[in-house]
Scaffold this motif. Structure first.
Motif, PDB file in Angstrom:
ATOM      1  N   ILE A  70       0.841  -1.205   0.000  1.00 43.63           N
ATOM      2  CA  ILE A  70       0.000   0.000   0.000  1.00 43.63           C
ATOM      3  C   ILE A  70       0.875   1.254   0.000  1.00 43.63           C
ATOM      4  O   ILE A  70       0.618   2.192  -0.762  1.00 43.63           O
ATOM      5  N   SER A  71       1.934   1.246   0.822  1.00 44.64           N
ATOM      6  CA  SER A  71       2.747   2.480   0.818  1.00 44.64           C
ATOM      7  C   SER A  71       3.537   2.642  -0.472  1.00 44.64           C
ATOM      8  O   SER A  71       3.769   3.758  -0.916  1.00 44.64           O
ATOM      9  N   LYS A  72       3.911   1.533  -1.117  1.00 45.29           N
ATOM     10  CA  LYS A  72       4.674   1.649  -2.375  1.00 45.29           C
ATOM     11  C   LYS A  72       3.808   2.044  -3.556  1.00 45.29           C
ATOM     12  O   LYS A  72       4.171   2.845  -4.396  1.00 45.29           O
ATOM     13  N   GLN A  73       2.630   1.399  -3.669  1.00 42.13           N
ATOM     14  CA  GLN A  73       1.850   1.558  -4.899  1.00 42.13           C
ATOM     15  C   GLN A  73       0.395   1.973  -4.668  1.00 42.13           C
ATOM     16  O   GLN A  73      -0.390   2.019  -5.608  1.00 42.13           O
ATOM     17  N   GLY A  74       0.061   2.236  -3.412  1.00 37.89           N
ATOM     18  CA  GLY A  74      -1.283   2.729  -3.100  1.00 37.89           C
ATOM     19  C   GLY A  74      -2.349   1.659  -3.043  1.00 37.89           C
ATOM     20  O   GLY A  74      -3.519   1.947  -2.779  1.00 37.89           O
TER      21      GLY A  74
END
Ligand SMILES: O=C1O[C@H](COP(=O)(O)O)[C@@H](O)[C@H](O)[C@H]1O
Length: 236
Positions: free
Chosen positions: A29-33
């Motif tokens: 989630i933090s890398k690619q949403g």
């Protein structure tokens, strides 16, 4: 080479696996949403799902999809979708988006294209797949010597999903008509976790680790590849 994590008790296994899933999904989630979690049905993973559903994840950003489905309605006790709805898509995880496999089509073969189109909308690579293993060495719905298995195993298969007609056995019961993710589809995942419990299955797994035909023990396909890291989580 499969990394193996053995636990003395099932609740320790599930606690460790929840933490692992949480890490993988929050990192995605933090890398690619967004994060995509591919899940299995069967009798083993319900306690994992129940515990995972309480995780403090940004579940709105998580898509949950199945690695396989028995071609039965959601009201049927064999439905993997029902298992996921009742055990995972509850508590905090209610906010996740679920993509099932079963369509109103009469057979898995007839429903495959609709499910395929839905799966193609998922972000790739998928973040994490949790697969099981049956006492016959099947994983997902890749059943030994099933109709459709050769196609589902083909590494250059462009489809993410495939219809399978398993041979009727004690393992399948009457649920021989299945939709499964293909091997090429499963290998579009950043990480694969094999989850099973019990000494008997550990013996089956040891056998699968020995060289032999994939058609006889389809879980071998995950053990004989080096494209995607595979981990085993086991407890008695
Ligand atoms: O039929 C299935 O079996 C496997 C293994 O299930 P288990 O009951 O032996 O834990 C499962 O991973 C798969 O999703 C399911 O459809």
């Amino acid at each position: 080479m499969v990394k193996e994590f053995f636990f003395e008790q099932r609740h320790h296994l599930f606690t460790a696996l929840v933490a692992e899933c949480q890490d993988v999904l929050s990192e995605a989630i933090s890398k690619q949403g967004t994060a995509t979690l591919l899940v299995s049905g069967g009798s083993t993973p319900a306690p994992l799902y129940e515990a995972l559903s309480k995780s403090e994840l940004n579940w709105k950003k998580v898509k949950v999809a199945l690695v396989d489905e028995r071609w039965v309605d959601k009201s049927h006790t064999a439905s993997n979708e029902a298992l996921i709805e009742q055990n995972l898509l509850i508590n905090n995880a209610k906010a996740a988006t679920f993509i099932g496999m079963k369509t109103p089509a009469k057979t898995a073969a007839a429903g495959q294209s609709e499910t395929e189109a839905n799966y193609l909308k998922l972000h790739q690579p998928f973040s994490l797949a949790i697969v099981g293993m049956g006492p016959d060495g099947h994983t997902a719905s890749l059943f030994p010597n099933a109709k459709g298995l050769a196609e589902a195993l083909r590494i250059d298969n462009k489809n993410l999903t495939a219809a399978i007609t398993a041979k009727k056995s004690e393992v399948t019961g009457p649920n021989t008509d299945r939709l499964t993710m293909t091997v090429s589809g499963l290998l579009k995942t950043d990480r694969i976790i094999i989850l099973f419990t019990g000494e008997d299955k550990l013996d089956v797994f040891s056998l699968a680790q020995k060289p032999g035909p994939v058609e006889d023990m389809p879980i071998r396909v995950l053990l004989q590849q080096e494209q995607v890291p595979v981990e085993l989580y086991w407890a008695p």
